[in-house]
Design an enzyme around this catalytic site. Structure first.
Site, PDB file in Angstrom:
ATOM      1  N   HIS A  79      18.981  49.088   1.344  1.00  0.00           N
ATOM      2  CA  HIS A  79      19.605  48.542   0.349  1.00  0.00           C
ATOM      3  C   HIS A  79      20.451  49.449  -0.317  1.00  0.00           C
ATOM      4  O   HIS A  79      19.583  50.710  -0.457  1.00  0.00           O
ATOM      5  CB  HIS A  79      18.187  47.739  -0.739  1.00  0.00           C
ATOM      6  N   ASP A  86      16.763  39.674   2.277  1.00  0.00           N
ATOM      7  CA  ASP A  86      17.425  38.859   3.434  1.00  0.00           C
ATOM      8  C   ASP A  86      16.473  39.035   4.907  1.00  0.00           C
ATOM      9  O   ASP A  86      16.846  38.011   5.573  1.00  0.00           O
ATOM     10  CB  ASP A  86      18.808  39.457   3.882  1.00  0.00           C
TER      11      ASP A  86
END
Ligand code: COA
Length: 380
Positions: A261, A317
């Protein structure tokens, strides 16, 4: 201003002040208006969280009831909208439908189009309330089934599953779906939220601002990773092929979907919460194959990254696709569900932008030719 303020992709540039979300990437913490995402996921629901995001504080019991009634009362779609959904090409992309419907909706609701202070979107809540109905109606139509009218006795998440399936979900499934909406409701100045704020800064309507944000979320670099995680699992083919597949991915420097991320340098707190929901779903459905696969994959990936001295963790996700899949939701609805959940975050940012507005107008760093004489076409 000197040219050395240039930062590609605006990385690291502070574009505005905000009081909505705080992300502590180093320790993996996320707060909405000062409340931790863990507390909200455990004790709140999407409607209360929406109130918090839009009104900057938690509601009293009466305020919450009024807000719930208003949001639930706005769920149904005008027949013209249903007809538009029905006529959408079956092989079209649901994100494109969502984006188009959003602009279309503004013509069918009691919405004051005037800008800034006179806009009543905070009280009509149509964009937030109606998007699940749009998405569920789309799914029903493409299955050749009739769209299901929303119910007002179910939470935002449970009602979405009800409209999708035509029957009410078990209570725990409804809760998990609602929590997924809470977890995706807001996440600071990402590309789609920034897009919403840029459009709002021109004094455009909140419908146009959210429609533009959906367009930004659609891109593969932003909202599309959850579905691509499951595509990747399909490509791997089986748990016994994980090590070999990862060896190949690392050898070719391929980015592994659902890992890493830009902001979190610890495990994404939303992924931690979703992992618990996935466990519950697997236990209740007595089917843990996806969970076992995910755990094995994460362990194998992280072992490789730690050997390289670069700890990279799963993001939201990595888990959300698995949860949606266990809820029986088709893969191409994963990114639209993200948009449905994020609509309230976008709205909160639009309102915040309007409170202290300055139209966005960055500069480009000109790298083109010096001024030169125009040559008539006959002389070229
Ligand atoms: N797979 C393999 N390697 C990865 C990786 C991944 N998913 N994510 C990061 N890395 C590697 C980077 O290539 C980098 O290696 P390098 O130093 O040799 O160049 C190192 O780990 C550190 O990366 P970092 O700076 O922490 O990440 P980033 O800011 O460059 O990238 C993302 C962040 C999100 C773009 C990236 O992690 C990614 O593409 N992830 C997969 C897509 C995804 O899941 N997106 C949804 C995000 S919510």
């Amino acid at each position: 201003m000197s040219d050395d303020t240039y930062s590609k992709g605006l990385e690291g540039i502070i574009a505005a002040e905000t009081k909505i979300a705080r992300i502590d990437g180093e320790s993996g913490k996320l707060y909405y208006r000062g409340y931790s995402i863990q507390d909200l996921a455990q004790a709140s629901d999407y409607e209360e969280t929406s109130y918090l995001l839009l009104h900057e504080r938690l509601p009293s019991a009466t305020e919450l009831q009024t807000f719930r009634d208003s949001m639930r009362g706005s769920r149904a779609l005008a027949p013209e909208i249903v007809s538009m959904i029905r006529n959408f090409p079956p092989d079209g992309a649901p994100m494109e439908l969502l984006q188009s419907v959003l602009s279309y909706l503004s013509g069918y609701v009691a919405h004051k189009i005037q800008h800034s202070a006179t806009c009543n979107c905070r009280s009509t809540l149509h964009q937030v309330a109606q998007l699940p109905t749009v998405l569920a109606a789309y799914q029903r139509c493409r299955e050749g089934a009739a769209p299901v009218e929303p119910r007002t006795d179910l939470s935002h998440g449970a009602n979405f599953l009800y409209m999708l399936r035509g029957e009410a979900p078990d209570a725990y499934e409804g809760e998990i779906m609602d929590r997924c909406f809470v977890l995706h409701a807001e996440h600071g100045f990402n590309a789609s939220t920034f897009t919403a704020r840029v459009v709002a800064s021109t004094h455009s309507t909140c419908y146009c601002s959210i429609s533009a944000a959906i367009g930004a979320l659609y891109g593969a670099l932003h909202g599309g990773a959850n579905a691509r995680v499951l595509d990747m699992f399909d490509e791997i083919g089986g748990i016994d092929r994980i090590e070999e597949w990862l060896d190949q991915a690392f050898a070719t420097k391929r980015k592994v979907m659902g890992m890493g991320h830009r902001v979190y340098k610890a495990k994404d707190p939303r992924a931690v919460i979703m992992e618990a929901d996935l466990t519950e779903l697997c236990e209740r459905k007595k089917d843990d194959h996806l969970q076992v696969f995910i755990r094995t994959f994460e362990k194998a990936f992280r072992r490789r990254m730690e050997t390289k001295g670069k700890p990279i963790y799963p993001n939201v996700d990595f888990l959300s696709g698995a949860v949606y899949s266990m809820l029986g939701i088709p893969r191409d609805l994963f990114t639209p569900i993200f948009a449905v959940a994020r609509s309230v975050g976008w709205l909160a940012h639009i309102l915040e932008q309007r409170q202290d507005n300055r139209i966005y107008r960055p500069r480009g760093l000109y790298q083109g030719p010096e001024p030169r004489d125009y040559t008539p076409v006959a002389d070229r």
